[in-house]
Design an enzyme around this catalytic site. Structure first.
Site, PDB file in Angstrom:
ATOM      1  N   GLY A 194       0.562  -1.107  -0.047  1.00  0.00           N
ATOM      2  CA  GLY A 194       0.007   0.187  -0.026  1.00  0.00           C
ATOM      3  C   GLY A 194       0.781   1.345  -0.165  1.00  0.00           C
ATOM      4  N   SER A 195       0.581   2.218   0.883  1.00  0.00           N
ATOM      5  CA  SER A 195       1.216   3.433   0.461  1.00  0.00           C
ATOM      6  C   SER A 195       2.532   3.642   1.198  1.00  0.00           C
ATOM      7  CB  SER A 195       0.178   4.389   1.491  1.00  0.00           C
ATOM      8  OG  SER A 195      -0.914   4.617   1.005  1.00  0.00           O
ATOM      9  N   THR A 196       2.965   2.596   1.750  1.00  0.00           N
ATOM     10  CA  THR A 196       4.449   2.816   2.430  1.00  0.00           C
ATOM     11  C   THR A 196       5.136   2.530   1.145  1.00  0.00           C
ATOM     12  OG1 THR A 196       4.153   0.154   2.663  1.00  0.00           O
ATOM     13  CG2 THR A 196       3.942   1.541   4.617  1.00  0.00           C
TER      14      THR A 196
END
Lengths: 482, 506
Positions: B221-223
């Site tokens: 995801g956003s990581t």
């Protein structure tokens, strides 16, 4: 200081009569003590490695062993004072190591199968050793001269044949154990009559060959520069061959057949000094092998599991493969007594496969030492045979010594896949009463012969009739003692 | 008759010599093969009869020990705090073999390693039973315990990895729910079997024996926006570079779109918000607010080649990483064709830029990414073993920090760190401290075929202190709540872990 004789020969023993030939009984006692020490040390190692504490059992086994061989030694002192001093210690050492290994395998198998499914073999073996020692002493006492045996040669031969044939004739429930029909089951215990038959037949063959040896030296037809024996002289060897084939067919006992035939061949060669008999024998042997392989399923299976024990791991190769694993794991120095895994060899660890256990726990070095002890034992026997003055003694002594080596060759060769496994036990090592009894008789005879060889000829000269022809004599006729 | 008797004697000698020659041949040429045959269990039993070495934490807590038993297998493995350290130690079982450090360091632990040879010889001479060497791990019991308790205290399923950025030493490696390897090391085969079955497949759908830190990879995801941002910085952009602020982006054209019209081509921001307050959003703002559209656009602009190259520089796609435990590879693309570093098409590139689609990272890899940013862009080899000790505790070998290359320039790393500080300030959850500045990034990875109704993976990657990083951490939680986000679940765990690491005092 009190001794007047300044230059007398060193005293060797009280019963030494003339001072001309030392009895060497002192040496024997020292060597026996050494064997006892080794055996006790080995037993302690097993205890330490297995249970990490020393129990009273060790004391009992050790004591039983010491008493037995002290008695045997006393008997030798009494009835065969000039016997070879190394033979009894070698036997004691082998028997001692055998007892330790059997006890050690008991521990492993009890651990694996539980005491319900595995009854300890070591107490039985101690008992059998006791009986065997009794028999050993009896032979020494009641057979002051081995030449007496040759008088009853034909009787022994007949008895031997009957004993050999007996299990084959009896119904299977009385004679068959693990597929081999070689037993005589008498209630609680069972014996293998074949073990005794071996010695009886050997006595017969030795006596027979001594009396008829010149017949076999008569050359027959000459073919391609080789003097073939006469066809009618082939009788005895064909007879022996026939017996061996019969053993294989009716009793499924490859080992005894091989052993018997090998010994007959050796006797024939020694008696006649003609290689041609060895040639004839080996030819017959080869024919027998091919026939047996073609005709009998059990022989074929043995050969197949010998050729590829790992491929046939699940179907007959298991124990051979495990024996090889045992040798490989033992390596040069072994895992140490009591630190191996004899239970992997299952129920036959203490009989046919006991040398594999020794190879694992004592390593290549231990196995080599063991084989050398057998070597010493057999060579001392052979030396006595060379030194003894009568032909019968020479032949019998040579045959007995050769039997020992032949047995250990079949056993160790079998478990190391040098030859197919023949299912024979290691003399003095393996668990089993019959083998022990028979081999003790064998050793008693060897001691008797070596005593005769080294005994100084004093007193009355033996009657010429009693003295068998000397080795170099070319006389054909032998007077039958009356 | 004496001549043939002597000849028979020679034959007897020859037979014995033949036996010895044959046995020698076996020992010389076949023994190794026979010893190693799997059907030969003697070697196994021998191994068990030797006193196995210990596994020790960096702060000298024994986590795998042995006790003497009175059965044939003379020593039994014991695990003082089994579930806590199971992902590190693995198990050591007669029946089921070994995993973890028990497997990879087996030769040291069982004493057969060549480096222990001289000591084995002296043991032989002095009559001592040979013993195994000891393994000192890089794990710190305080960090490990803090991370484990933070996870189990909330009944979380997931993993935590904490790394020292400057040398790659792994301070904590936690996987929850965990299992106790003690039962598997029991000498009673029934106990082993019961324990094994208890933790296996159908009896344990939560898979306690799976090491979620290194043997499972998750959608990041956003990581993953850290990678996209690093690729953008390397490609000449800076924190002020203006990117799309629209709530949605068309994954075919790259144009702004309205997520509310229901098109599957329109990829939206979280809750379909606009990114920031302006017409466009700066890279800095986009990372702070974790805007999907901005990073999707950036990924497309930078292009597949540079994005994948940047990912590889951080270690993604490495198939042979061992710490010395084997780590499953992290990927940016589908692993169907064997090479998982290819993004299949343009729409996939947009989605990959925000860590969706086929992107998969292990918790360890995500911790390495954070540590690398914190270490001025230099990636260090992550390592679990600090020292190998002989049975007498003398040091045999020691781990040397190993650089695996420059993932990004020090200036870019500083710039990215500043953006991560903003992100941390925008992230809620417990564990914040005024005296420590953290740089972090959260992620809420959509999973499954129906992402709107499937609970996401909640990520938190961070390092602290931001100006002089002592510890980097990655936390992943397989949440059960559909509405969960990274900040709520994982940040508290990550901060607790970092606080414990910083409190160690070194």
């Amino acid at each position: 200081m009190a001794s007047p004789g300044p230059a007398g020969p060193p005293a060797q023993g009280s019963e030494q009569p003339g001072g001309s030939a030392p009895t060497r009984r002192g040496t024997e006692l020292a060597m026996l003590a050494f064997a006892a020490g080794l055996m006790t040390g080995a037993l302690m190692l097993v205890e330490v490695n297995q249970e990490q504490q020393l129990t009273m059992r060790l004391v009992w086994y050790g004591l039983a062993y010491l008493v037995l061989f002290a008695v045997a030694h006393a008997a030798v002192r009494r009835w065969a004072p000039y016997a070879d001093p190394l033979i009894l210690p070698c036997v004691a050492l082998l028997n001692g190591i055998g007892l330790v290994m059997i006890y050690r395998i008991d521990l492993a198998l009890t651990e694996r199968f539980g005491s319900d499914d595995w009854s300890a073999a070591a107490p039985k073996q101690v008992l059998w050793t006791t009986i065997a020692t009794g028999l050993f002493i009896a032979v020494l006492k009641f057979l002051p001269d081995h030449r007496t045996l040759s008088r009853y040669a034909y009787m022994f031969g007949l008895a031997g044949l009957v004993l050999l044939a007996l299990p084959g004739m009896l119904p299977a429930q009385l004679s068959e154990v693990n597929g081999a029909k070689i037993w005589l089951r008498l209630g609680a215990f069972s014996i293998q009559p074949g073990e005794f038959a071996k010695i009886l037949l050997m006595v017969f063959f030795a006596a027979f060959l001594v009396s008829k040896r010149d017949l076999f030296t008569v050359a027959g037809r000459r073919v391609l520069g080789i003097d073939l024996p006469r066809a009618r002289d082939m009788g005895p060897i064909l007879f022996a061959w026939g017996i061996c084939v019969a053993i294989m067919v009716f009793e499924k006992d490859l080992g005894t057949a091989l052993l018997f035939f090998g010994v007959v061949l050796a006797l024939l060669y020694v008696a006649t000094e003609r290689f041609i008999w060895v040639g004839v024998g080996l030819t017959l042997f080869a024919v027998g092998c091919v026939l047996a392989y073609q005709l009998f399923g059990h022989v074929e299976r043995r050969v197949e599991s010998w050729l590829d024990p790992f491929g046939l791991y699940e179907t007959g190769g298991y124990q051979l493969a495990q024996a090889l694993f045992a040798f490989a794991t033992g390596g040069m120095f072994g895992t140490g007594l009591g630190a191996g895994r004899p239970d992997m060899l299952l129920y036959q660890a203490n009989s046919d496969f006991i040398t594999a256990v020794i190879g694992e726990e004592l390593g290549f070095i231990g196995l080599t030492a063991l084989l050398l002890v057998y070597m010493i034992l057999a060579l001392r026997g052979l030396r006595s045979a060379v030194a003894v003055r009568d032909s019968f003694g020479k032949l019998l002594g040579g045959g007995l010594s050769f039997t020992l080596i032949m047995q250990i060759f079949l056993v160790v060769g079998g478990v190391t896949t040098l030859i197919p496994l023949t299912g024979i036990t290691a003399p003095f090592l393996s668990a089993g009463g019959s083998s022990l009894l028979a081999n003790y008789v064998l050793v008693a005879l060897l001691l008797r012969i070596s005593d005769a060889a080294r005994r100084p000829q004093t007193g009355v000269k033996p009657k010429p009739v009693a003295q068998a022809p000397i080795a170099e004599a070319h006389t054909v006729m032998v007077e039958r003692p009356s | 008759m004496n001549t043939p008797l002597r000849r028979v004697g020679l034959v007897m000698l020859a037979m014995i010599v033949l036996l010895l020659a044959n046995t020698t041949y076996i020992e010389l040429f076949n023994a190794d093969e026979y010893r190693d045959d799997p059907r030969n269990q003697r070697v196994l039993y021998e191994e068990y009869s030797r006193e196995r070495g210990r596994i020790i934490t960096a702060d000298e807590k024994i986590i795998a020990n042995v006790k003497a038993t009175d059965d044939q297998l003379q020593f039994q493995r014991t695990y003082a705090n089994g579930p806590l350290y199971a992902p590190v130690t693995g198990y050591y079982s007669v029946r089921y073999g070994a995993t973890g450090l028990e497997l990879t360091e087996d030769e040291i632990l069982n004493g057969s390693d060549d480096r222990l040879f001289v000591r084995r010889l002296s043991d032989l001479v002095t009559g001592r039973d040979p013993r195994g060497g000891n393994i000192v791990t890089t794990i710190d019991s305080r960090v490990q315990t803090a991370a484990y308790q933070a996870m189990t205290g909330n009944d979380f399923t997931g993993a935590v990895v904490a790394i020292k950025p400057d040398d790659g030493q792994i301070l904590a490696m936690v996987s929850t729910p965990s299992y106790d390897p003690s039962g598997l090391a029991d000498h009673d085969p029934d106990v082993q079997e019961q324990t094994y079955n208890k933790y296996r497949d159908s009896n344990a759908p939560e898979k306690p024996m799976l090491n979620r830190a290194i043997s499972e990879n998750y959608t990041p995801g956003s990581t993953f926006k850290l990678i996209t941002a690093a690729a953008g910085l390397a490609d000449g952009r800076d924190s002020d570079t203006q990117l799309m602020a629209a709530p949605g982006i068309d994954v075919l054209t790259g144009e702004a779109c309205d997520p509310s019209d229901g098109s599957t081509r329109c990829m939206s921001n979280y809750n379909s918000r606009t990114c920031g307050s302006g017409e466009t959003a700066s890279l800095e703002t986009a990372l702070e607010l974790s805007c999907n559209t901005a990073f999707a656009q950036l990924a497309a602009e930078v292009g597949e080649e540079k994005l994948v190259d940047q990912a590889a520089r951080f270690g993604i796609g490495q198939t042979d990483l061992t710490i010395p435990l084997q780590v499953v590879p992290s990927c940016v693309g589908s692993r169907a064709d064997g090479n998982c570093m290819d993004i299949e098409d343009e729409p996939s590139l947009y989605q990959s830029g925000i860590g969706q689609k086929d992107v998969r990272l292990t918790a360890l890899e995500n911790a390495v990414i954070a540590a690398t940013i914190g270490n001025d862009g230099i990636r260090m080899h992550p390592q679990l073993v600090q020292k190998v000790l002989a049975p007498d505790l003398e040091t045999i070998s020691e781990y040397d920090p190993e650089e695996l290359g420059e993932a990004m320039s020090a200036e870019d790393a500083d710039e990215l760190t500043d953006m991560m500080i903003l992100s941390e300030n925008n992230t809620g959850g417990e564990g914040k401290r005024d005296d420590i500045e953290i740089a972090s990034k959260t992620g809420t990875a959509e999973t499954g075929a129906d992402p709107k109704n499937t609970p996401p993976f909640a990520w938190y990657v961070a390092f602290a202190p931001a100006d002089d990083p002592q510890v980097a951490v990655a936390v992943v939680v397989e949440s059960r709540d559909v509405a969960a986000t990274g900040g709520k679940l994982s940040a508290a765990v990550g901060r607790a872990t970092m606080n414990a690491a910083l409190a160690r005092g070194n």
